[in-house]
Design a protein around this motif. Structure first.
Motif, mmCIF file in Angstrom:
data_model
loop_
_atom_site.group_PDB
_atom_site.id
_atom_site.type_symbol
_atom_site.label_atom_id
_atom_site.label_comp_id
_atom_site.label_asym_id
_atom_site.label_seq_id
_atom_site.Cartn_x
_atom_site.Cartn_y
_atom_site.Cartn_z
ATOM 1 N N VAL A 252 58.252 19.606 -56.158
ATOM 2 C CA VAL A 252 57.322 19.436 -56.965
ATOM 3 C C VAL A 252 57.042 18.027 -57.417
ATOM 4 O O VAL A 252 56.036 17.635 -57.753
ATOM 5 N N ALA A 253 58.024 17.186 -57.277
ATOM 6 C CA ALA A 253 57.778 15.870 -57.750
ATOM 7 C C ALA A 253 57.000 15.284 -56.592
ATOM 8 O O ALA A 253 56.182 14.191 -56.723
ATOM 9 N N LEU A 278 53.523 21.668 -65.032
ATOM 10 C CA LEU A 278 52.712 22.621 -65.039
ATOM 11 C C LEU A 278 51.395 22.515 -64.000
ATOM 12 O O LEU A 278 51.048 23.447 -63.466
ATOM 13 N N ALA A 279 50.924 21.395 -63.897
ATOM 14 C CA ALA A 279 49.708 20.923 -63.090
ATOM 15 C C ALA A 279 50.195 21.278 -61.559
ATOM 16 O O ALA A 279 49.452 21.931 -60.667
ATOM 17 N N VAL A 280 51.466 20.836 -61.147
ATOM 18 C CA VAL A 280 51.674 21.169 -59.706
ATOM 19 C C VAL A 280 52.014 22.633 -59.414
ATOM 20 O O VAL A 280 51.407 23.163 -58.398
ATOM 21 N N ILE A 281 52.709 23.243 -60.425
ATOM 22 C CA ILE A 281 52.715 24.630 -60.113
ATOM 23 C C ILE A 281 51.600 25.472 -59.976
ATOM 24 O O ILE A 281 51.245 26.251 -59.199
ATOM 25 N N ASP A 282 50.548 25.166 -60.819
ATOM 26 C CA ASP A 282 49.010 25.512 -60.609
ATOM 27 C C ASP A 282 48.523 25.347 -59.310
ATOM 28 O O ASP A 282 47.836 26.483 -58.730
ATOM 29 N N ARG A 283 48.642 24.083 -58.931
ATOM 30 C CA ARG A 283 48.261 23.749 -57.718
ATOM 31 C C ARG A 283 48.980 24.494 -56.466
ATOM 32 O O ARG A 283 48.299 25.141 -55.614
ATOM 33 N N ALA A 290 49.269 29.039 -45.697
ATOM 34 C CA ALA A 290 48.784 27.876 -44.728
ATOM 35 C C ALA A 290 48.815 26.817 -45.273
ATOM 36 O O ALA A 290 49.246 25.653 -44.708
ATOM 37 N N ALA A 291 48.199 26.776 -46.548
ATOM 38 C CA ALA A 291 48.096 25.319 -47.112
ATOM 39 C C ALA A 291 49.422 24.713 -47.749
ATOM 40 O O ALA A 291 49.822 23.503 -47.585
ATOM 41 N N ARG A 292 50.263 25.781 -48.265
ATOM 42 C CA ARG A 292 51.804 25.229 -48.282
ATOM 43 C C ARG A 292 52.475 24.695 -47.313
ATOM 44 O O ARG A 292 53.017 23.868 -47.283
ATOM 45 N N ALA A 293 52.289 25.308 -46.260
ATOM 46 C CA ALA A 293 53.144 25.127 -44.966
ATOM 47 C C ALA A 293 52.698 23.637 -44.495
ATOM 48 O O ALA A 293 53.366 22.908 -43.718
ATOM 49 N N ALA A 294 51.294 23.460 -44.614
ATOM 50 C CA ALA A 294 50.580 22.158 -44.183
ATOM 51 C C ALA A 294 50.973 21.099 -44.985
ATOM 52 O O ALA A 294 50.914 19.696 -44.618
ATOM 53 N N ASN A 295 51.660 21.400 -45.939
ATOM 54 C CA ASN A 295 51.692 20.230 -47.163
ATOM 55 C C ASN A 295 52.988 19.485 -46.593
ATOM 56 O O ASN A 295 53.956 20.064 -46.358
ATOM 57 N N LEU A 307 57.569 28.951 -54.224
ATOM 58 C CA LEU A 307 56.717 29.432 -55.585
ATOM 59 C C LEU A 307 57.994 30.252 -56.107
ATOM 60 O O LEU A 307 58.195 30.426 -57.344
ATOM 61 N N ALA A 308 58.977 30.679 -55.368
ATOM 62 C CA ALA A 308 60.094 31.456 -55.973
ATOM 63 C C ALA A 308 60.926 30.425 -56.704
ATOM 64 O O ALA A 308 61.471 30.614 -57.852
ATOM 65 N N GLY A 309 61.149 29.330 -56.023
ATOM 66 C CA GLY A 309 61.569 28.344 -56.918
ATOM 67 C C GLY A 309 61.060 27.803 -58.011
ATOM 68 O O GLY A 309 61.786 27.681 -59.052
#
Length: 351
Positions: A252-253, A278-283, A290-295, A307-309
Motif C-alpha cells: 500500500v505504501a 483509503l485512496a490506495v485501497i480504492d485504486r 492483470a493490472a494488479r499483477a503488472a504493478n 486485496l485480501a490483505g
C-alpha cells in the motif's frame, strides 16, 4: 657473589622483549533469523553494529506453504517441495556467510497443519535445518520487538499488527514511559485466524469488486471483534496511532508513493494519513487482476492476495480509527535478531 650479580643483570638487557601484543579482538558473531510463514520464506543475516545491526545478506521467496491448508488441514506436497527448495538456499547462504548463531522459526502453517510435524522432520532430513514451531504469543512478541522502534515516542498507545499468510498478530502496546523493552509494554494481544492466503482462498482473489471486498472486511471485522473489545481504550490514548508490518501495508505504501519498483528505503518508517490509505485501497479495487499483477509493487505472485490483505487492514483501521499509520518493513526476523544480540550482550562486547 659479585660475578653472580653481573650474570643476573646482563640477560635482562640481552633478552629484552617487546611489550606483549594486545589480545586479539573477539570475532564478530554472525547471526541469522529465518521466518517460514504461510506465504513467504524469509532470511536475514546480520552482524551487530553500533545502533542495532548491519545486514550482510537476505533472501525472500513466496512459497505458499499454506496453500489449500484451510480446506484440507494439511500441507500439500507441492507446497512442501517449494518450501524445502527455498530452505536449501537459506542453508547455503548461512554457510557461505559463516553464521554462528541462528534462530529458524516457522509459524501458522506448521502450527495448524496435521502433518506440520512431519514437514519439520522432512526439512531436517533434506535441508539440514532444524525449524522451531513458535507459538502465537512468541510470534506476536517478536514482531513487536522488531518494529517497535518506529512507534511515535510521544504515543501512549499503539496498535501494532502483522498481517501474515495464515494469521494476523495484533498487539496493544503501551507508551515508552511504561518500559524500555517493547515486550514489557504489551497490554493485550491476539492471533487472529485470518491471513492473506486464508481470506483469498475463502473469497477468491482474482475478481474482487466493492461488494465482495466489503464482505471480506465484515468477515475480518468479526474475527477481530474480541480483541477490539479488550483493546477499546487504546484509540483514546494521547498520540494514538497504528503501526503495520507486512507485505500488505508495505505494498500500500509503495503504491501511494508511486514507486516504479519497490524500495524498502522509501517505505520503511513512512507515515501515511487515513485518506492516503483509503485512496490506495480504492485504486486497488478498481484494478483488474492483470493490472494488479503488472504493478511493480505487487507482482504476479501476490496479485490475488493483496486485496485480501487490504480487507484485514481496513477491518483493523475501522476498529481502531486513527488519522495516521506508520509503515514498517521490519518485524519478526528483526525481532529475532535483536533478541539474540541482546541475550549475547553483543553491543556491550563492542565497547
Amino acid at each position: 657473589m659479585a660475578g653472580h650479580d653481573l650474570a643476573e643483570a646482563a640477560p635482562r638487557v640481552l633478552e629484552a622483549r617487546p611489550p606483549p601484543a594486545p589480545p586479539p579482538r573477539a570475532a564478530t558473531t554472525t547471526y541469522a533469523a529465518l521466518d517460514l510463514g504461510t506465504n513467504n520464506c524469509r532470511l536475514l543475516i546480520a552482524r551487530p553494529a553500533q545502533h542495532g545491526f548491519r545486514v550482510v545478506d537476505a533472501f525472500s521467496r513466496i512459497v505458499r506453504l499454506g496453500e489449500g491448508l484451510s480446506s484440507s488441514s494439511r500441507l500439500g506436497e507441492a507446497a512442501m517441495d517449494r518450501a524445502v527448495e527455498a530452505l536449501k538456499i537459506c542453508r547455503d547462504k548461512m554457510a557461505h556467510r559463516g553464521v554462528t548463531r541462528a534462530r529458524l522459526v516457522t509459524t501458522e502453517a506448521c502450527r495448524a497443519a496435521v502433518n506440520g510435524a512431519d514437514f519439520v522432520r522432512r526439512v531436517q532430513s533434506e535441508a539440514d535445518i532444524a525449524l522451531e514451531v513458535i507459538d502465537q504469543r512468541t510470534e506476536a512478541t517478536l514482531a513487536v520487538s522488531g518494529c517497535a522502534a518506529l512507534a511515535d515516542p510521544k504515543a501512549d498507545a499503539v496498535i501494532v499488527f502483522d498481517i501474515g499468510g495464515g494469521s494476523t498478530e495484533i498487539v496493544w502496546m503501551g507508551g515508552r514511559s511504561q518500559a524500555r523493552d517493547p515486550a514489557a509494554r504489551i497490554r493485550e494481544w491476539d492471533s487472529l485466524p485470518i491471513g492473506v492466503v486464508t481470506v483469498a482462498e475463502r473469497y477468491g482473489g482474482i475478481e474482487v469488486g466493492r461488494e465482495l471486498f466489503e464482505r471480506m472486511v465484515r468477515d475480518c471485522t468479526q474475527a477481530l471483534e474480541p480483541f477490539a473489545r479488550k483493546a477499546a481504550a487504546a484509540s483514546g490514548a494521547s498520540g494514538f496511532h497504528l503501526l503495520g508490518t507486512s507485505g500488505t501495508v508495505t505494498t500500500v505504501a509503495g503504491i501511494h508513493l508511486g514507486l516504479p519498483r519497490y524500495d524498502r528505503r522509501e517505505v520503511d518508517g513512512l507515515w501515511m494519513q487515513r485518506e492516503d490509505v483509503l485512496a490506495v485501497i480504492d485504486r486497488l479495487i478498481d484494478m483488474d487482476y492483470a493490472a494488479r499483477a503488472a504493478n511493480a509493487c505487487i507482482g504476479r505472485e501476490r496479485a490475488d492476495l493483496v486485496l485480501a490483505g487490504c480487507a484485514i487492514f481496513e477491518a483493523i483501521r475501522r476498529a481502531f480509527p486513527s488519522e495516521r499509520v506508520r509503515i514498517a518493513d521490519r518485524g519478526l526476523r528483526e525481532g529475532i535478531l535483536l533478541r539474540m544480540m541482546h541475550e549475547d550482550r553483543a553491543w556491550w562486547r563492542r565497547r
